[in-house]
Write a protein that holds these residues in place. Sequence first.
Motif, PDB file in Angstrom:
ATOM      1  N   PHE A 117       0.837  -1.199   0.000  1.00 16.64           N
ATOM      2  CA  PHE A 117       0.000   0.000   0.000  1.00 16.64           C
ATOM      3  C   PHE A 117       0.874   1.253   0.000  1.00 16.64           C
ATOM      4  CE2 PHE A 117      -2.847  -3.193   1.801  1.00 16.64           C
ATOM      5  CZ  PHE A 117      -3.990  -2.975   1.054  1.00 16.64           C
ATOM      6  N   LEU A 118       1.926   1.254   0.838  1.00 12.77           N
ATOM      7  CA  LEU A 118       2.829   2.403   0.864  1.00 12.77           C
ATOM      8  C   LEU A 118       3.518   2.568  -0.489  1.00 12.77           C
ATOM      9  CD1 LEU A 118       4.458   1.859   4.389  1.00 12.77           C
ATOM     10  CD2 LEU A 118       2.824   3.641   3.762  1.00 12.77           C
ATOM     11  N   SER A 119       3.969   1.453  -1.076  1.00  9.84           N
ATOM     12  CA  SER A 119       4.625   1.513  -2.382  1.00  9.84           C
ATOM     13  C   SER A 119       3.662   2.011  -3.457  1.00  9.84           C
ATOM     14  CB  SER A 119       5.150   0.124  -2.756  1.00  9.84           C
ATOM     15  OG  SER A 119       5.707   0.123  -4.048  1.00  9.84           O
ATOM     16  N   GLY A 309      -7.821   0.765   2.073  1.00 10.77           N
ATOM     17  CA  GLY A 309      -7.456  -0.645   2.026  1.00 10.77           C
ATOM     18  C   GLY A 309      -6.347  -0.974   3.009  1.00 10.77           C
ATOM     19  N   MET A 310      -5.399  -0.071   3.161  1.00 14.38           N
ATOM     20  CA  MET A 310      -4.301  -0.298   4.105  1.00 14.38           C
ATOM     21  C   MET A 310      -4.810  -0.386   5.536  1.00 14.38           C
ATOM     22  SD  MET A 310      -0.731   1.859   4.513  1.00 14.38           S
ATOM     23  CE  MET A 310      -1.505   3.372   5.117  1.00 14.38           C
ATOM     24  N   VAL A 311      -5.812   0.426   5.868  1.00 10.48           N
ATOM     25  CA  VAL A 311      -6.375   0.371   7.219  1.00 10.48           C
ATOM     26  C   VAL A 311      -6.913  -1.021   7.527  1.00 10.48           C
ATOM     27  CG1 VAL A 311      -8.240   1.215   8.699  1.00 10.48           C
ATOM     28  CG2 VAL A 311      -6.903   2.831   7.342  1.00 10.48           C
ATOM     29  N   PHE A 312      -7.692  -1.583   6.593  1.00 12.17           N
ATOM     30  CA  PHE A 312      -8.265  -2.913   6.818  1.00 12.17           C
ATOM     31  C   PHE A 312      -7.176  -3.974   6.935  1.00 12.17           C
ATOM     32  CE2 PHE A 312     -12.332  -1.112   5.541  1.00 12.17           C
ATOM     33  CZ  PHE A 312     -13.218  -1.847   6.309  1.00 12.17           C
ATOM     34  N   VAL A 313      -6.244  -3.958   6.001  1.00 15.14           N
ATOM     35  CA  VAL A 313      -5.252  -5.025   5.964  1.00 15.14           C
ATOM     36  C   VAL A 313      -4.299  -4.938   7.151  1.00 15.14           C
ATOM     37  CG1 VAL A 313      -3.308  -5.959   4.659  1.00 15.14           C
ATOM     38  CG2 VAL A 313      -5.415  -5.332   3.482  1.00 15.14           C
ATOM     39  N   VAL A 314      -3.819  -3.749   7.485  1.00 19.23           N
ATOM     40  CA  VAL A 314      -2.886  -3.606   8.602  1.00 19.23           C
ATOM     41  C   VAL A 314      -3.568  -3.951   9.921  1.00 19.23           C
ATOM     42  CG1 VAL A 314      -1.505  -1.955   9.929  1.00 19.23           C
ATOM     43  CG2 VAL A 314      -1.406  -1.950   7.435  1.00 19.23           C
TER      44      VAL A 314
END
Length: 878
Positions: A117-119, A309-314
């Motif tokens: 997500f960061l990338s 999406g990053m919030v859910f996955v992390v």
Amino acid sequence: MVNRDEVNKLLADPKSSDYGATSTKERTRQHSSPKTKQKGVVHYAYCVIYATVNVIIGAPGLYGYAAVIFNNPVFDGHMNALSKLVIFSSLMHQLGFTLFSTLDYAIGMVQDAGLIFLSHMANTIADRMVAEGHSKEEILSTTVVLLCCGTAALGAVLIVMGRFRLADAVAYLPMPVVGGYLAFIGYFCLQAGVALCISTPMMSLLDWKHIFDEGKLKLAVPGLVAGLVLTMTSRLAKNSGALPMVMVLIPSLFYLIVFSAGFSFDDLRSTGWVGAQAPSVPVSDLFRLVDFGQVRWDLIADILPTWVGMVFVVSFSSCLDVAAIGIDRGEALDTNKELATVGICNVMSGLTFGFTGSYIFSQTIFTYRTGVHDRTIGILFMFAFLYIVVSPVNVLEISPLFFLGSTLIFIGYDLMLEWLWEVRHQVFLTEYFIVCFTFCAIQVVGINFGVVIGVLVAIVEHIFSTAHNTVINKVEKRSNAVWTPSDLRVLNEAYNGSSPRIVTLEVVGPVFFGSALHLLNLITDEIGLDQSDADSNFSMSPGTPHSSSAILTKNPSFYMKSGKKPHIRPPSYLVLDLTGMANLDASAARGCFLQLAKMCARKKIMVCAAGATNKAEWILRSHDVSLVDAEEEHLVKERLLDPELQSDAKSSLEKILLFLTTQEALEFCETPIVQSSNNPKRSLSSSRLIGVEEQSISFVLGYILGASNEEQKVLSRLEDKRCHDKIFLKSNEKVFYKDTHPDAFYVVLSGCVARQTTSLIPPDPRSNRVLTGAGPVEQKHMSSATDIFDDKFMAEQHDSSFERGVPEVWRIGGIFGYLDYLMERQRIFQAAATQDETTVARITRSHMDLLQSEDPELHVLVQKALLHACTMDLANRP
């Protein structure tokens, strides 16, 4: 590796962990060591050793993480500084865990879950700004600031989730989809590791063509082999010190070989084995990377979907890490509290130009198993990272690139092996397909749309699997109504045989648009009803745009199953127990139950349904499946029980009659059969005990036993007040409570008594409210016969902690409480009167002892009545 089934179980219910006090002590003894008992020099020496091991394991991978996040060519000139930012971010994460975690041995850093997500966000920003002609300094400032703001915002969300105990919300993301994403992380790390080895950016599948170049292949192969060695070591080695030893050994052997062969650093650098020279980056320069005046704040909108999406996955990954740590230590952790701690660490990291991170499960467990549970390890860990950040030495200039790349390749191998191969043994075939499909979808359409498509596929798979999980069970049940022995013989014939007149079917599972026709097929096959008898032209309400329900359901004969049971005669009465029906939607109400009602009406089959929830009852009445008006329904039921009117009423009824309990519905069906057995016009009261007047206990028991005149005379002696007690009850007054001593059994002499069992679900004040398209509607059960439950009792059902459905009722002549009495166990339920002026006879153990000693003949008759009650109870058991 962590058993994922145990992780999911612990996430679903932390209190359900099988780890008891004994196992915890055993694990503590297993991992503890005498070293922990002393706080002297030896203890702190071990702290230094284990902190060093953690640095050796963690630090090399952080350079790889920096290469993953900032893999766009525009960042190449700043990789030394950006790598130090990632290391400093890990320092801040560890500081947060050292200060706020409940675990003294917690290790936290930037982790792999948020890398892609960061990338993706970094590349989105860089590509947009490069296309618009911005300078590298503007791109760098915007990327670093927005990624750090995203990290801090992520931390704030995690804190809120932990504070309001919302950790379970992450479970809405299907595990197979997360598995496909984690497998893609593995592939991404593998690709980034190879790119680091060959010093060439690799952004897509087509970029793998670079390794076919002979020179680049020579650089990639050692990294691929070293990554495999690290993977095998981590999986097969039993000693926790094996992996750090191998990680030290690989670069040491490399230097030993190349320097023995006479190569210098310049030679290695010219051939691509180590990084190019770059000026050292002082700590002060790290914060000069950012110029807030050059930040493009409008690009937040471009990266916002990726951030969500990053919030859910992390958060999902962090919950898994917390649960896995709890499993290994043998004691469940508070997932919400630990998630809030992860949130605090991400806020600290984001505010200091850092990136997303969490607990590092493997290193936290390693430290736990050493037995040295001291925050000193975390402090030393931070000092080591601080030294790397302030050191003028550029690690990329002296470290073998294949080794740094191998740490990423190691992560890639491990994740892909776990989520594309080993997961096969832990999921169903359809779920494994979703894992693979999500992995491929992310490759084709990108991470955001790939995850969304994976979720949609998981939803479709759930619909199909749930549709076939809706089943019916044919059960042998009878009502608790008290009939004479001759009437019971009539009912025995009605219930028994290959073609019974009363059939009871339990509907289990959700009934919705996907399962409606499947359920209709099951029911019609079970009762021998040919679906071709259905009226293909029955209509909805006149004047509507869609005049035929075939628009919703198609032609039911089209869906007929070819393997229908042969030689089944349809029953006269069909009772549907809807207690196990979790949900019902409008499509199923019309596509299944409305068709069933009309098909049965053509065959003169009366359909009764019981145990429906308020929402299900509302949807059935709203779609004309059942009668809408309560008074009309009551009048129809009275006509159906009238011998002179029931024939006409039954033939004109194309509705399903609703009842509160299955017992009530069965009694309603039994009554006409008993009425018509000998004299079609005999009254209802002559066939069973009914009415508000109180009956004597001798008359009731004699009625149950079909007593002769001589036996009735013996039973009359039971009227002696020494032989029983009378209890007079008001509505909802308790006869006895759950978990009390069973010193008696009871016989209902007037009124009605209901069994209540405790429910773990607290009462919901909105349980009567149905939220419709036109707004909320207050829905109350209208299906109860007025002579069983009064308004006071029904109101209490919705306010009490006892389950709202009443599973069993006893009217006049009913005997209850005898099983606990005979087995001498604590009461497993409580009993309450359902209406005012209820009277029950209580026969205690001392009463029975008195009868046995003074009137053995009467004692035998009472025992015979108990035996009769036990037999009827067994007849209703599945």
